[in-house]
Design an enzyme around this catalytic site. Structure first.
Site, PDB file in Angstrom:
ATOM      1  N   LYS A   1      40.991  43.976  37.793  1.00  0.00           N
ATOM      2  CA  LYS A   1      39.541  44.152  37.866  1.00  0.00           C
ATOM      3  C   LYS A   1      38.978  43.720  39.213  1.00  0.00           C
ATOM      4  O   LYS A   1      39.514  42.818  39.864  1.00  0.00           O
ATOM      5  CB  LYS A   1      38.866  43.354  36.748  1.00  0.00           C
ATOM      6  CG  LYS A   1      39.478  43.591  35.367  1.00  0.00           C
ATOM      7  CD  LYS A   1      38.879  42.697  34.304  1.00  0.00           C
ATOM      8  CE  LYS A   1      39.658  42.827  33.008  1.00  0.00           C
ATOM      9  NZ  LYS A   1      40.902  42.045  33.016  1.00  0.00           N
TER      10      LYS A   1
ATOM     11  N   HIS B   1      34.685  44.278  36.950  1.00  0.00           N
ATOM     12  CA  HIS B   1      34.770  43.178  35.983  1.00  0.00           C
ATOM     13  C   HIS B   1      33.423  42.898  35.314  1.00  0.00           C
ATOM     14  O   HIS B   1      33.331  42.749  34.099  1.00  0.00           O
ATOM     15  CB  HIS B   1      35.289  41.908  36.678  1.00  0.00           C
ATOM     16  CG  HIS B   1      35.908  40.927  35.743  1.00  0.00           C
ATOM     17  ND1 HIS B   1      36.856  40.013  36.152  1.00  0.00           N
ATOM     18  CD2 HIS B   1      35.748  40.715  34.420  1.00  0.00           C
ATOM     19  CE1 HIS B   1      37.233  39.287  35.118  1.00  0.00           C
ATOM     20  NE2 HIS B   1      36.570  39.688  34.052  1.00  0.00           N
TER      21      HIS B   1
ATOM     22  N   ASP C   1      47.050  43.118  31.081  1.00  0.00           N
ATOM     23  CA  ASP C   1      45.690  43.050  31.616  1.00  0.00           C
ATOM     24  C   ASP C   1      45.471  41.733  32.350  1.00  0.00           C
ATOM     25  O   ASP C   1      45.642  40.655  31.774  1.00  0.00           O
ATOM     26  CB  ASP C   1      44.684  43.172  30.472  1.00  0.00           C
ATOM     27  CG  ASP C   1      43.241  43.110  30.943  1.00  0.00           C
ATOM     28  OD1 ASP C   1      42.610  44.176  31.063  1.00  0.00           O
ATOM     29  OD2 ASP C   1      42.732  41.996  31.203  1.00  0.00           O
TER      30      ASP C   1
ATOM     31  N   TYR D   1      40.942  35.691  37.438  1.00  0.00           N
ATOM     32  CA  TYR D   1      41.799  34.810  36.653  1.00  0.00           C
ATOM     33  C   TYR D   1      42.694  33.941  37.528  1.00  0.00           C
ATOM     34  O   TYR D   1      43.236  32.940  37.061  1.00  0.00           O
ATOM     35  CB  TYR D   1      42.701  35.612  35.712  1.00  0.00           C
ATOM     36  CG  TYR D   1      41.990  36.500  34.728  1.00  0.00           C
ATOM     37  CD1 TYR D   1      40.619  36.393  34.492  1.00  0.00           C
ATOM     38  CD2 TYR D   1      42.691  37.476  34.023  1.00  0.00           C
ATOM     39  CE1 TYR D   1      39.975  37.226  33.593  1.00  0.00           C
ATOM     40  CE2 TYR D   1      42.056  38.311  33.126  1.00  0.00           C
ATOM     41  CZ  TYR D   1      40.697  38.183  32.915  1.00  0.00           C
ATOM     42  OH  TYR D   1      40.074  39.025  32.026  1.00  0.00           O
TER      43      TYR D   1
END
Length: 299
Positions: free
Chosen positions: A83, A116, A49, A54
């Site tokens: 996401k 997200h 994931d 990120y």
């Protein structure tokens, strides 16, 4: 021989099988994410994931390629989740961003693509973009993340495809019981981010008493509880021994009495949520995390 938790799957509402247990890579740079993903896949993990926010999709992609090369494994045996970034919310912007994500991960399809955060005023259009990508065969399943029940219901009222997954903060101190119940009612699989609840949950006396009773670590107790609650779980770790240890939860089962002890720990204590967090505000989209190694991974 005890079956590994890494072999266990749940069947999503569209028939796709998703592993119950995987690796999260939040707050890790590209190099660290690459190493963690490589080690996880080499040790049997199939679910990985990540997210554009990120800032480590490129590292995750390299970790996938490196591990498959080392193990001789196949991409189709993995389940990769990423996401939609808040700053990309909207129909056309989501479509464009998706192809950038494929390029960054160096993949030809995504197994699960999530919104997200529900950017107010835009998440319906974002969802319609995900529906198109899903119907075009570029994503095996689509879902949401951090949707409360009010926003989920609004999405369902406008959707032609029901979300397969809702990924929420979920741990002994924050059990999201109402959201979990609605997920069950609507056929949506709940998935836990921050499943260990940070140091507070890991250091809780109840958890540590159970760890002593079952001869397991505090983390293993929590992760087993997640599994017994029918929640997909993606603990983060950057250490190979911890990645392996976290997944060793198939050889014991918490009694109903001990499950109830953990249920009683719920404080509805969020790490972050709407009152403190403004990603749902379309006027102020957050930025993608940048790491010192980002440029070399863009090459």
């Amino acid at each position: 021989m005890t079956k590994s938790i890494l072999d266990e799957t749940t069947t999503l509402n569209n028939g796709v099988k998703m592993p119950y247990f995987g690796l999260g890579v939040w707050q890790t740079d590209n190099h660290t994410a690459q190493n963690s993903v490589t080690e996880a896949i080499k040790n049997g993990y199939r679910l990985i994931d990540t997210a554009k926010e990120y800032g480590n999709q490129a590292g995750v992609g390299k970790g996938i390629r490196e591990s498959l090369k080392e193990t001789g494994g196949n991409r189709k045996d993995l389940f990769i989740t990423t996401k939609v970034f808040n700053g990309d919310a909207g129909y056309d912007s989501t479509l464009n961003a998706f192809y950038d994500t494929l390029h960054e991960l160096q993949l030809t399809y995504i197994d699960l693509y999530l919104i997200h955060w529900p950017v107010d005023g835009r998440y319906i259009d974002t969802w319609h973009a995900l529906e198109k990508l899903y119907k075009d065969g570029l994503i095996r399943a689509i879902g949401i993340s951090n949707f409360d029940n009010e926003r989920l219901q609004n999405l369902l009222d406008h959707a032609t495809v029901t979300p397969a997954v809702n990924q929420m903060e979920y741990n002994p101190l924050n059990q999201e019981k109402e959201i979990h119940e609605m997920a069950k009612m609507t056929g949506i699989q709940l998935e836990a981010w921050s499943p260990l609840g940070g140091g507070e949950a890991l250091n809780d006396p109840t958890i540590n008493q159970l760890a002593e009773k079952y001869h397991k670590t505090a983390a293993q107790i929590i992760l087993r509880w997640n599994y017994q609650q029918d929640v997909v779980t993606i603990p983060k770790s950057t250490h190979t021994n911890r990645i392996i240890e976290n997944s060793q939860i198939a050889d014991f089962e918490l009694s109903e009495e001990d499950v109830q002890k953990i249920q009683a720990m719920d404080k509805k204590k969020h790490t972050i949520w709407y009152d403190e967090f403004d990603w749902h505000n379309a006027i102020k989209p957050e930025t993608v995390q940048e790491w010192d190694d980002t440029e070399q991974y863009k090459k």
